[in-house]
Design an enzyme around this catalytic site. Structure first.
Site, PDB file in Angstrom:
ATOM      1  N   TRP A 104      39.874  45.506  31.599  1.00  0.00           N
ATOM      2  CA  TRP A 104      39.554  45.183  32.992  1.00  0.00           C
ATOM      3  C   TRP A 104      39.311  46.423  33.824  1.00  0.00           C
ATOM      4  CZ3 TRP A 104      37.351  40.965  34.045  1.00  0.00           C
ATOM      5  CH2 TRP A 104      37.651  39.792  33.345  1.00  0.00           C
ATOM      6  N   ASP A 174      44.677  46.500  40.819  1.00  0.00           N
ATOM      7  CA  ASP A 174      44.303  45.151  40.405  1.00  0.00           C
ATOM      8  C   ASP A 174      45.549  44.537  39.760  1.00  0.00           C
ATOM      9  OD1 ASP A 174      43.446  42.874  39.101  1.00  0.00           O
ATOM     10  OD2 ASP A 174      41.827  43.846  37.985  1.00  0.00           O
ATOM     11  N   LYS A 198      45.427  33.527  37.031  1.00  0.00           N
ATOM     12  CA  LYS A 198      46.317  34.002  35.987  1.00  0.00           C
ATOM     13  C   LYS A 198      47.737  33.572  36.327  1.00  0.00           C
ATOM     14  CE  LYS A 198      42.609  35.884  34.475  1.00  0.00           C
ATOM     15  NZ  LYS A 198      42.120  37.209  34.684  1.00  0.00           N
TER      16      LYS A 198
HETATM   17  C1  PLP Z   1      40.887  37.904  34.923  1.00  0.00           C
HETATM   18  C2  PLP Z   1      40.981  39.278  35.479  1.00  0.00           C
HETATM   19  C3  PLP Z   1      39.988  39.796  36.332  1.00  0.00           C
HETATM   20  C4  PLP Z   1      38.716  39.057  36.655  1.00  0.00           C
HETATM   21  O1  PLP Z   1      38.904  37.989  37.449  1.00  0.00           O
HETATM   22  P1  PLP Z   1      37.681  37.019  37.816  1.00  0.00           P
HETATM   23  O2  PLP Z   1      38.313  36.131  38.829  1.00  0.00           O
HETATM   24  O3  PLP Z   1      37.244  36.326  36.572  1.00  0.00           O
HETATM   25  O4  PLP Z   1      36.594  37.855  38.393  1.00  0.00           O
HETATM   26  C5  PLP Z   1      40.166  41.065  36.834  1.00  0.00           C
HETATM   27  N1  PLP Z   1      41.249  41.798  36.517  1.00  0.00           N
HETATM   28  C6  PLP Z   1      42.218  41.345  35.711  1.00  0.00           C
HETATM   29  C7  PLP Z   1      43.390  42.214  35.406  1.00  0.00           C
HETATM   30  C8  PLP Z   1      42.116  40.067  35.164  1.00  0.00           C
HETATM   31  O5  PLP Z   1      43.089  39.603  34.349  1.00  0.00           O
END
Ligand code: PLP
Length: 362
Positions: A104, A174, A198
């Site tokens: 990511w 993030d 998530k």
């Molecule tokens: C799933 C995820 C993303 C992307 O999220 P989207 O909503 O699909 O754009 C970004 N960073 C992490 C750590 C993720 O697990």
């Protein structure tokens, strides 16, 4: 537990608390006696505004967000924030610093490179993204607009066990797959963002927590839909927010508060992860190569020592009601995502299944 509900180890969209789903079902057609569903209501109605404000307040309570931060609930997923971060924080030509620990962050770096000169502070690609490089190995640039990292790499199963020290340079994180799994000292960050699908639940909404003094750093040409200050000035309603996902997130926050908040959920999550890693480490049949102090509490990746058993493992686990254990296509092997809504009982059942499978095949 309802007889027809399986244990769901999906990485995202992922398991929702059953209590929350039951509540949604109850309220779906006739929201609190109003004769319509919440998803049929104007986002400008006083009823929806109250729902949104309560959800925001509960999130801020859970994470103990200090007063000098604003919490936004936006569309576009985590990936949209990959572009929003440099646009809102870096002046044209200003260098941005990234610590690359996996899939990511790599995606976020690709996006940032289109918008700013990127300095890679540290990268664990050569070790197969199996560790968080210690801060003693990092090489910051002189005048970075911010330092960026991914708190939990959902695909690589790697999580930071420390908060980096970047002095006066704003720290951006993030936190998509670990937010609300345990307490986090928000005051150490400039910006925290997380897509909800998530560890909160529904897809389609992204939480962005911004320290207010950073609003000044936005470029003049940031599109309004990506502009944090525009969203902040309109209580995240400068365009239609994902109303149903916001409402659902609010129910998840209430569920967490009723469970005792993040200190309580932390204990459960720590126990769940510890027993699953212990089961993997005490067997030669299952492997996890992530350095111990970099292991994710949320996404436990593992492989079978002999890949010829992969197919049978997935078929038999699915048949036993243990769903979505297949690893990400970029990584192979298996992955058990054990977010807040995945019960300790689910983890115990998985461990029993794994030892049983090993006994039969090992
Ligand atoms: C799933 C995820 C993303 C992307 O999220 P989207 O909503 O699909 O754009 C970004 N960073 C992490 C750590 C993720 O697990």
């Amino acid at each position: 537990m309802h007889m027809n509900r399986a244990y769901n180890f999906s990485a995202g969209p992922s398991a929702m608390p059953e209590e929350v789903l039951l509540r949604v079902r109850e309220e779906l057609l006739d929201w609190r006696g109003m004769g319509l569903s919440i998803m049929e209501m104007s986002h400008r109605s006083k009823e929806f505004i109250a729902v949104a404000e309560q959800a925001t307040a509960d999130f801020n309570t859970l994470l103990e967000v200090p007063k000098d931060y604003t919490t936004l609930f936006l569309q576009g997923g985590g990936s949209t924030q990959f572009a929003a971060v440099p646009l809102n924080l870096a002046a044209a030509g200003q260098t941005v610093d990234y610590v690359n620990t996996g899939y990511w962050t790599s995606k976020s770096i690709t996006e940032a490179k289109r918008l700013a000169p990127v300095n890679i502070v540290a990268c664990s690609r050569e070790q197969g993204f199996s560790r968080v490089p210690p801060q003693s190995e990092w090489k910051f640039s002189d005048n970075a607009a911010y330092v960026y990292y991914t708190l939990n790499e959902t695909i690589d199963g790697v999580e930071f066990s420390f908060i980096p020290d970047t002095g006066p340079v704003p720290l951006v994180v993030d936190a998509s797959s670990t937010i609300l799994s345990r307490p986090l000292d928000v005051s150490r960050f400039g910006v925290i963002f997380a897509s909800a699908q998530k560890n909160i639940g529904p897809a389609g909404i992204t939480v962005v927590v911004v320290r207010k003094d950073l609003f000044d750093q936005a470029r003049p040409d940031v599109p309004a839909t990506l502009h944090w200050l525009v969203h902040a000035a309109n209580e995240s309603m400068s365009n239609t927010p994902p109303t149903f996902a916001w409402y659902l997130s609010g129910l998840v926050f209430k569920w967490l508060i009723a469970k005792g908040g993040l200190k309580e959920i932390e204990k459960i999550n720590q126990r769940k992860a510890a027993k699953l890693y212990k089961a993997i480490d005490s067997s030669d049949f299952y492997l996890n190569a992530v350095e111990h102090d970099s292991r994710s509490w949320m996404n436990v990746i593992f492989s079978l020592a002999d890949a010829k058993f992969n197919k049978a493992f997935l078929e038999q686990s699915t048949a036993a009601g243990l769903l979505n254990l297949k690893g990400h296509r970029a990584k192979g092997g298996m992955r058990a995502s054990i977010y807040n809504a995945v019960s300790e009982e689910a983890v115990d059942t998985l461990i029993d299944f794994m030892s049983d499978f090993e006994r039969k095949n090992g």
